[in-house]
Scaffold this motif. Structure first.
Motif, PDB file in Angstrom:
ATOM      1  N   LEU A 255       0.835  -1.205   0.000  1.00 45.11           N
ATOM      2  CA  LEU A 255       0.000   0.000   0.000  1.00 45.11           C
ATOM      3  C   LEU A 255       0.868   1.252   0.000  1.00 45.11           C
ATOM      4  O   LEU A 255       0.614   2.201  -0.759  1.00 45.11           O
ATOM      5  CB  LEU A 255      -0.920   0.005   1.218  1.00 45.11           C
ATOM      6  CG  LEU A 255      -2.251  -0.736   1.119  1.00 45.11           C
ATOM      7  CD1 LEU A 255      -2.920  -0.786   2.486  1.00 45.11           C
ATOM      8  CD2 LEU A 255      -3.172  -0.099   0.098  1.00 45.11           C
ATOM      9  N   ILE A 256       1.878   1.258   0.843  1.00 43.32           N
ATOM     10  CA  ILE A 256       2.773   2.409   0.939  1.00 43.32           C
ATOM     11  C   ILE A 256       3.582   2.565  -0.343  1.00 43.32           C
ATOM     12  O   ILE A 256       3.696   3.664  -0.898  1.00 43.32           O
ATOM     13  CB  ILE A 256       3.699   2.257   2.163  1.00 43.32           C
ATOM     14  CG1 ILE A 256       2.871   2.301   3.452  1.00 43.32           C
ATOM     15  CG2 ILE A 256       4.774   3.341   2.165  1.00 43.32           C
ATOM     16  CD1 ILE A 256       3.645   1.899   4.688  1.00 43.32           C
ATOM     17  N   GLU A 257       4.140   1.460  -0.833  1.00 49.50           N
ATOM     18  CA  GLU A 257       4.971   1.520  -2.039  1.00 49.50           C
ATOM     19  C   GLU A 257       4.185   2.017  -3.249  1.00 49.50           C
ATOM     20  O   GLU A 257       4.710   2.761  -4.084  1.00 49.50           O
ATOM     21  CB  GLU A 257       5.555   0.133  -2.339  1.00 49.50           C
ATOM     22  CG  GLU A 257       6.636  -0.309  -1.381  1.00 49.50           C
ATOM     23  CD  GLU A 257       7.175  -1.689  -1.719  1.00 49.50           C
ATOM     24  OE1 GLU A 257       8.092  -2.133  -1.008  1.00 49.50           O
ATOM     25  OE2 GLU A 257       6.679  -2.319  -2.681  1.00 49.50           O
ATOM     26  N   GLN A 258       2.919   1.603  -3.362  1.00 42.92           N
ATOM     27  CA  GLN A 258       2.103   1.948  -4.527  1.00 42.92           C
ATOM     28  C   GLN A 258       1.270   3.211  -4.317  1.00 42.92           C
ATOM     29  O   GLN A 258       0.545   3.636  -5.217  1.00 42.92           O
ATOM     30  CB  GLN A 258       1.212   0.750  -4.904  1.00 42.92           C
ATOM     31  CG  GLN A 258       2.032  -0.469  -5.318  1.00 42.92           C
ATOM     32  CD  GLN A 258       1.204  -1.731  -5.525  1.00 42.92           C
ATOM     33  OE1 GLN A 258      -0.007  -1.667  -5.756  1.00 42.92           O
ATOM     34  NE2 GLN A 258       1.855  -2.880  -5.455  1.00 42.92           N
ATOM     35  N   GLY A 259       1.399   3.821  -3.138  1.00 43.45           N
ATOM     36  CA  GLY A 259       0.688   5.063  -2.867  1.00 43.45           C
ATOM     37  C   GLY A 259      -0.821   4.934  -2.955  1.00 43.45           C
ATOM     38  O   GLY A 259      -1.515   5.826  -3.455  1.00 43.45           O
ATOM     39  N   LEU A 260      -1.346   3.837  -2.443  1.00 39.18           N
ATOM     40  CA  LEU A 260      -2.773   3.543  -2.558  1.00 39.18           C
ATOM     41  C   LEU A 260      -3.520   3.800  -1.252  1.00 39.18           C
ATOM     42  O   LEU A 260      -2.940   3.718  -0.167  1.00 39.18           O
ATOM     43  CB  LEU A 260      -2.978   2.078  -2.961  1.00 39.18           C
ATOM     44  CG  LEU A 260      -2.429   1.638  -4.320  1.00 39.18           C
ATOM     45  CD1 LEU A 260      -2.562   0.125  -4.457  1.00 39.18           C
ATOM     46  CD2 LEU A 260      -3.148   2.354  -5.461  1.00 39.18           C
ATOM     47  N   LYS A 261      -4.790   4.088  -1.386  1.00 35.70           N
ATOM     48  CA  LYS A 261      -5.692   4.120  -0.251  1.00 35.70           C
ATOM     49  C   LYS A 261      -6.364   2.755  -0.154  1.00 35.70           C
ATOM     50  O   LYS A 261      -6.517   2.047  -1.146  1.00 35.70           O
ATOM     51  CB  LYS A 261      -6.731   5.222  -0.422  1.00 35.70           C
ATOM     52  CG  LYS A 261      -6.134   6.622  -0.502  1.00 35.70           C
ATOM     53  CD  LYS A 261      -7.224   7.660  -0.771  1.00 35.70           C
ATOM     54  CE  LYS A 261      -6.621   9.057  -0.896  1.00 35.70           C
ATOM     55  NZ  LYS A 261      -7.659  10.061  -1.216  1.00 35.70           N
ATOM     56  N   ILE A 262      -6.812   2.405   1.035  1.00 39.58           N
ATOM     57  CA  ILE A 262      -7.375   1.077   1.256  1.00 39.58           C
ATOM     58  C   ILE A 262      -8.580   0.816   0.371  1.00 39.58           C
ATOM     59  O   ILE A 262      -8.808  -0.310  -0.080  1.00 39.58           O
ATOM     60  CB  ILE A 262      -7.742   0.877   2.758  1.00 39.58           C
ATOM     61  CG1 ILE A 262      -8.051  -0.581   3.042  1.00 39.58           C
ATOM     62  CG2 ILE A 262      -8.878   1.792   3.172  1.00 39.58           C
ATOM     63  CD1 ILE A 262      -6.882  -1.523   2.903  1.00 39.58           C
ATOM     64  N   GLU A 263      -9.353   1.870   0.055  1.00 34.71           N
ATOM     65  CA  GLU A 263     -10.550   1.689  -0.778  1.00 34.71           C
ATOM     66  C   GLU A 263     -10.206   1.412  -2.248  1.00 34.71           C
ATOM     67  O   GLU A 263     -11.070   1.007  -3.025  1.00 34.71           O
ATOM     68  CB  GLU A 263     -11.476   2.891  -0.681  1.00 34.71           C
ATOM     69  CG  GLU A 263     -10.843   4.221  -1.043  1.00 34.71           C
ATOM     70  CD  GLU A 263     -10.291   4.948   0.170  1.00 34.71           C
ATOM     71  OE1 GLU A 263     -10.173   6.181   0.093  1.00 34.71           O
ATOM     72  OE2 GLU A 263      -9.987   4.277   1.188  1.00 34.71           O
ATOM     73  N   GLU A 264      -8.951   1.632  -2.621  1.00 39.57           N
ATOM     74  CA  GLU A 264      -8.525   1.363  -4.010  1.00 39.57           C
ATOM     75  C   GLU A 264      -8.095  -0.084  -4.211  1.00 39.57           C
ATOM     76  O   GLU A 264      -7.866  -0.518  -5.350  1.00 39.57           O
ATOM     77  CB  GLU A 264      -7.377   2.307  -4.399  1.00 39.57           C
ATOM     78  CG  GLU A 264      -7.758   3.776  -4.411  1.00 39.57           C
ATOM     79  CD  GLU A 264      -6.558   4.654  -4.729  1.00 39.57           C
ATOM     80  OE1 GLU A 264      -6.482   5.156  -5.868  1.00 39.57           O
ATOM     81  OE2 GLU A 264      -5.704   4.839  -3.818  1.00 39.57           O
ATOM     82  N   VAL A 265      -7.955  -0.815  -3.128  1.00 37.62           N
ATOM     83  CA  VAL A 265      -7.518  -2.218  -3.206  1.00 37.62           C
ATOM     84  C   VAL A 265      -8.631  -3.082  -3.774  1.00 37.62           C
ATOM     85  O   VAL A 265      -9.816  -2.902  -3.431  1.00 37.62           O
ATOM     86  CB  VAL A 265      -7.089  -2.722  -1.814  1.00 37.62           C
ATOM     87  CG1 VAL A 265      -6.771  -4.213  -1.843  1.00 37.62           C
ATOM     88  CG2 VAL A 265      -5.898  -1.928  -1.308  1.00 37.62           C
ATOM     89  N   TRP A 266      -8.250  -4.001  -4.641  1.00 37.89           N
ATOM     90  CA  TRP A 266      -9.212  -4.914  -5.273  1.00 37.89           C
ATOM     91  C   TRP A 266      -9.921  -5.755  -4.222  1.00 37.89           C
ATOM     92  O   TRP A 266      -9.304  -6.245  -3.280  1.00 37.89           O
ATOM     93  CB  TRP A 266      -8.506  -5.830  -6.275  1.00 37.89           C
ATOM     94  CG  TRP A 266      -9.420  -6.793  -6.962  1.00 37.89           C
ATOM     95  CD1 TRP A 266     -10.177  -6.575  -8.074  1.00 37.89           C
ATOM     96  CD2 TRP A 266      -9.674  -8.160  -6.580  1.00 37.89           C
ATOM     97  NE1 TRP A 266     -10.876  -7.686  -8.412  1.00 37.89           N
ATOM     98  CE2 TRP A 266     -10.598  -8.683  -7.507  1.00 37.89           C
ATOM     99  CE3 TRP A 266      -9.230  -8.966  -5.533  1.00 37.89           C
ATOM    100  CZ2 TRP A 266     -11.053  -9.991  -7.438  1.00 37.89           C
ATOM    101  CZ3 TRP A 266      -9.696 -10.269  -5.443  1.00 37.89           C
ATOM    102  CH2 TRP A 266     -10.594 -10.768  -6.384  1.00 37.89           C
ATOM    103  N   LYS A 267     -11.234  -5.908  -4.383  1.00 36.65           N
ATOM    104  CA  LYS A 267     -12.020  -6.759  -3.465  1.00 36.65           C
ATOM    105  C   LYS A 267     -12.797  -7.782  -4.281  1.00 36.65           C
ATOM    106  O   LYS A 267     -13.284  -7.482  -5.349  1.00 36.65           O
ATOM    107  CB  LYS A 267     -12.982  -5.925  -2.629  1.00 36.65           C
ATOM    108  CG  LYS A 267     -12.260  -4.989  -1.655  1.00 36.65           C
ATOM    109  CD  LYS A 267     -13.255  -4.170  -0.863  1.00 36.65           C
ATOM    110  CE  LYS A 267     -12.564  -3.298   0.180  1.00 36.65           C
ATOM    111  NZ  LYS A 267     -11.616  -2.342  -0.398  1.00 36.65           N
TER     112      LYS A 267
END
Length: 267
Positions: A255-267
């Protein structure tokens, strides 16, 4: 005197016969895929984390294991034939046309794989619509991609080994590679620069337990489960040796490396 000697010889032969009947040597059929650090049972030296755990169990229990590498599609057939006693890796949720989960006994997970979509690091986070062509090892099932395959929005390119898939990805002849994260990290530095690839958290990924399965040896599975449950520090130390970290820890890192927010993670 002669009678007593013959009686002793008879008893000795009987003991040898009994030992042969109850000899606890078992054959584990394993996928003939270089899936290190999880497993590479064709290796003559280090066969990976699953092997290390099973060998630790072997030393504690006295059971001897012989490892036989087989094509993925033959594993369950050889289990039914009785040519192998156990299959690894296996999972209750996996489908095959030969055996069912209800027929088999499963161990606790020896380890868990983080399977997902590997991309070139600079292409991470571009979204699922960017994956027009996906490389996948032959024998695997594209479960998370089936709808896009059926609607012809994603094409599958089958590869015979991991290095072939990484080469296609590096050359951008495919957009992604369906592969386990830790396997990609161990395989890529052999031919490419450090951190050339990553697991894209915006694309399909799962944590999948890898278990040992059997049709007939429930007692050994019970012993193995007790060994795993009773030795958490040993199991963790073996996983750490192979660089396998818990999924939650890995997710936070990516998450940190890719600069993502948790809501952007695939579900």
């Amino acid at each position: 005197m002669e009678f007593r000697m013959m009686r002793c010889i008879g008893l000795f032969i009987g003991c040898l016969f009994s030992l042969n009947i109850y000899a606890d040597k078992y054959v584990i059929g394993a996928q003939n895929l270089a899936y290190f650090p999880h497993y590479d049972f064709a290796s003559s030296t280090d066969k990976g984390v699953a092997w290390s755990i099973l060998e630790a169990f072997s030393e504690a229990s006295g059971h001897e294991f012989v490892y036989l590498s087989l094509p993925i599609r033959r594993l369950q057939l050889e289990l039914v034939k009785g040519n192998v006693d156990f299959v690894y890796p296996d999972n209750r949720g996996w489908y095959n046309s030969i055996t069912t989960s209800n027929d088999k006994y499963f161990s606790l997970p020896l380890t868990s794989a983080v399977t997902g979509t590997i991309v070139k690091r600079q292409n991470a986070g571009k979204g699922i619509e960017n994956i027009k062509n996906l490389a996948m090892p032959l024998g695997f099932t594209p479960v998370n991609w089936q709808e896009k395959i059926d609607t012809q929005r994603t094409q599958i390119t089958w590869v015979t080994d991991i290095q072939q898939g990484l080469a296609l990805l590096y050359q951008e002849r495919v957009d992604g590679l369906d592969l386990e994260y830790f396997v990609s990290q161990r395989s890529a530095p052999l031919s490419y620069e450090q951190d050339a690839f990553t697991l894209d958290l915006t694309l399909p990924h799962n944590e999948i337990p890898f278990s040992l399965s059997t049709l007939y040896h429930q007692d050994i599975i019970n012993e193995l489960n007790k060994f795993i449950s009773s030795n958490p520090e040993l199991i963790d130390s073996i996983k750490t040796k192979y660089g396998i970290t818990p999924f939650e820890q890995l997710s936070q890192k990516l998450l940190i490396e890719q600069g993502l927010k948790i809501e952007e993670v695939w579900k």
